[in-house]
Design an enzyme around this catalytic site. Structure first.
Site, mmCIF file in Angstrom:
data_model
loop_
_atom_site.group_PDB
_atom_site.id
_atom_site.type_symbol
_atom_site.label_atom_id
_atom_site.label_comp_id
_atom_site.label_asym_id
_atom_site.label_seq_id
_atom_site.Cartn_x
_atom_site.Cartn_y
_atom_site.Cartn_z
ATOM 1 N N ASP A 82 0.823 -1.207 0.000
ATOM 2 C CA ASP A 82 0.000 0.000 0.000
ATOM 3 C C ASP A 82 0.863 1.265 0.000
ATOM 4 O O ASP A 82 0.531 2.275 -0.632
ATOM 5 C CB ASP A 82 -0.898 0.068 1.233
ATOM 6 N N ARG A 121 -6.159 -5.168 -3.007
ATOM 7 C CA ARG A 121 -5.962 -3.716 -3.087
ATOM 8 C C ARG A 121 -4.516 -3.340 -2.793
ATOM 9 O O ARG A 121 -4.011 -2.349 -3.360
ATOM 10 C CB ARG A 121 -6.920 -2.959 -2.170
ATOM 11 N N GLY A 169 -3.027 -3.613 -5.969
ATOM 12 C CA GLY A 169 -3.535 -2.529 -6.800
ATOM 13 C C GLY A 169 -2.803 -1.224 -6.566
ATOM 14 O O GLY A 169 -2.466 -0.501 -7.526
#
Length: 522
Positions: free
Chosen positions: A299, A369, A372
């Protein structure tokens, strides 16, 4: 200026003859409403049935021969006769302008039955045309759709109606989503200084760059000005990477306004990186707290590196910014990417945290995510660094390997990706909307820029259609984007698949806007 009229219709059918009223002609007094011929789509408002309104052409940008200026009264309406090839809930897109500072709400009835309402918010001027999409039930064959003003100020200036979805270009999902979100939240109530709001507002800025709708930039500035004082001071310590993501808005506002306070505030993030703790190879810890010490989370690369290269460009600090961002992506990728091309959620250099493999330090799963975030950051940094940068080849290799893994694990049934990417065969796993938007963006942009093979354009298109299946317009005329994982720590498979599947979470809204601005019209 809006002026009251009793009725004007552009094409009046009388005794088999079509009488065309020129723009600006006086309204006929003999009838309250007359029906025009059914027309081929798009359905122009000036050819529809009009009650208490006028066809005009004094504001440029309309399609067809003109637009309808509603009378300033409740109950004025425009009624279209449309043809549907099937009985189904159908997107109806109205093109309009509202030069006032207040909503001009319309209620839609279909075949005489109430179907939907929408606010039809100000567009910034009578020549600023926007689209508003609603979903209504149509029967097969001929249908009447009446748009009736529900406020004393009447309706907006109405240009046309179009049936269809984003494939036809009928719905501008970006503007529909932003208008819906701005109706739900003011710049004060949208939330504090945070990366989910920062992500969403960055997507809003991308849409502003295309539409030049001043309301979008004003909203962003009003949000940021809650936190940045006139002297540039900002009450953030920047002790975690998450808090740095919204710094992109600072460089944006400096670029748009030239106000030095945004440079001063952005500089605080840049200077914080001089003393921010790192792993032995120089990777930024996810946060300075003991619970995040020595850890690289996928992240984190998006939280700081896109800001960093944009800061470098805006403030003539590109040499450092390019080198640092490229280094971070390489260090993170060298630890997190595994043989299948995907990245694990996190890595602990100390190998002591509970989720870390005692041999490798890696987290157990590929949370979608997290991957991502990395994919988008990788493309953003490749866009920024020069072609001869010494780390460019390595970054391209990371992206190529990742893209192959994403193609391998894309759900063939939906085009989306699963919450735990490589375990889509499990019955409790589910396709997640924010990461699917992120992967779709990264693959499309990578192929467009030549970083990836051209066939990834098709992979991205499948992802795009899959994400579009998750957005719809509710009965209140506002968009809803579903199946978005809420914020998530590092965990095991059971933890990830049990995360709340939210609607209109900012992680999803922001990722959607970034994706949609990349792919719409392609």
């Amino acid at each position: 200026m809006k002026r009251p009229y009793a009725l004007l219709t552009a094409g009046l059918v009388l005794a088999g003859c079509v009488l065309t009223a020129p723009p600006g002609a006086a309204p006929p007094a003999a009838a309250d409403a007359r029906r025009a011929d059914v027309q081929a789509p798009p359905y122009e408002a000036e050819n529809a049935q009009i009650s208490q309104g006028a066809v005009e052409s004094n504001h440029p940008g309309f399609t067809g021969a003109g637009f309808v200026n509603y009378a300033n009264t409740t109950g004025s309406y425009v009624e279209f006769t449309v043809t549907s090839d099937q009985a189904a809930a159908t997107a109806v897109t109205l093109r309009y302008a509202n030069g006032t500072t207040t909503d001009r709400p319309l209620a839609l009835t279909v075949n005489g039955t109430p179907a939907a309402t929408s606010a039809f918010a100000p567009t910034g001027g009578w020549s600023s045309w926007r689209t508003q999409s609603l979903t209504v039930p149509l029967r097969q064959g001929s249908n009447t759709i009446r748009a009736t003003a529900t406020a004393t100020g009447g309706g907006p200036n109405l240009d046309s109606l179009l049936l269809g979805d984003d494939d036809t270009g009928a719905i501008d999902w970006s503007t529909a989503m932003i208008d819906s979100t701005m109706a739900r939240y003011t710049p004060t109530t949208i939330g504090g200084w945070s990366y989910p709001v920062g992500l969403y507002l960055y997507g809003q800025y991308l849409t502003y760059q295309r539409t030049h709708d001043a309301r979008y930039l004003t909203y962003i500035k009003s949000y940021v000005d809650r936190f940045v004082a006139a002297d540039g001071s900002i009450g953030q310590s920047f002790n975690n990477l998450d808090s740095m993501q919204a710094g992109r808005l600072l460089t944006i506002l400096h670029h748009e306004t030239g106000q030095d306070r945004y440079r001063i505030a952005a500089r605080k993030i840049r200077d914080r990186l001089n003393t921010y703790p790192r792993t032995t190879e120089g990777g930024f810890w996810h946060a300075t707290s003991d619970s995040r010490a020595h850890q690289l989370w996928a992240d984190g690369v998006y939280m700081v590196n896109p800001f960093l290269v944009e800061y470098g460009k805006e403030f003539a600090d590109a040499t450092y910014a390019h080198d640092e961002a490229a280094k971070q992506l390489y260090v993170y990728g060298s630890h997190l990417q595994v043989g299948n091309g995907l990245l694990r959620h996190a890595w602990d250099e100390s190998k002591t945290v509970s989720w870390a493999d005692p041999q490798t330090g890696l987290a157990p799963e590929h949370w979608c995510r997290a991957v991502g975030w990395y994919s988008m950051a990788l493309v953003n940094v490749l866009d920024a660094i020069p072609a001869d940068h010494p780390r460019r080849t390595r970054l391209l290799a990371l992206l190529t390997k990742l893209a192959a893994g994403l193609e391998r694990y894309q759900d063939p049934a939906t085009g989306r990706w699963f919450q735990v990417i490589d375990k889509g065969g499990r019955s409790d796993n589910w396709t997640e909307t924010s990461c699917s938007s992120m992967f779709t963006y990264a693959l499309s942009r990578g192929a467009q820029q030549g970083y990836l093979d051209a066939h990834y354009t098709d992979v991205a298109q499948r992802g795009y259609q899959g994400v579009l299946a998750k957005i719809a317009v509710g009965g209140d005329g506002r968009t809803n984007l579903t199946d978005i994982s809420i914020g998530t720590n590092v965990g095991d498979y059971a933890y990830y698949v049990a995360r709340t599947r939210a609607t209109n979470d900012f992680h999803g809204l922001g990722a959607f806007l970034i994706m949609n601005e990349q792919l719409r019209g392609r």
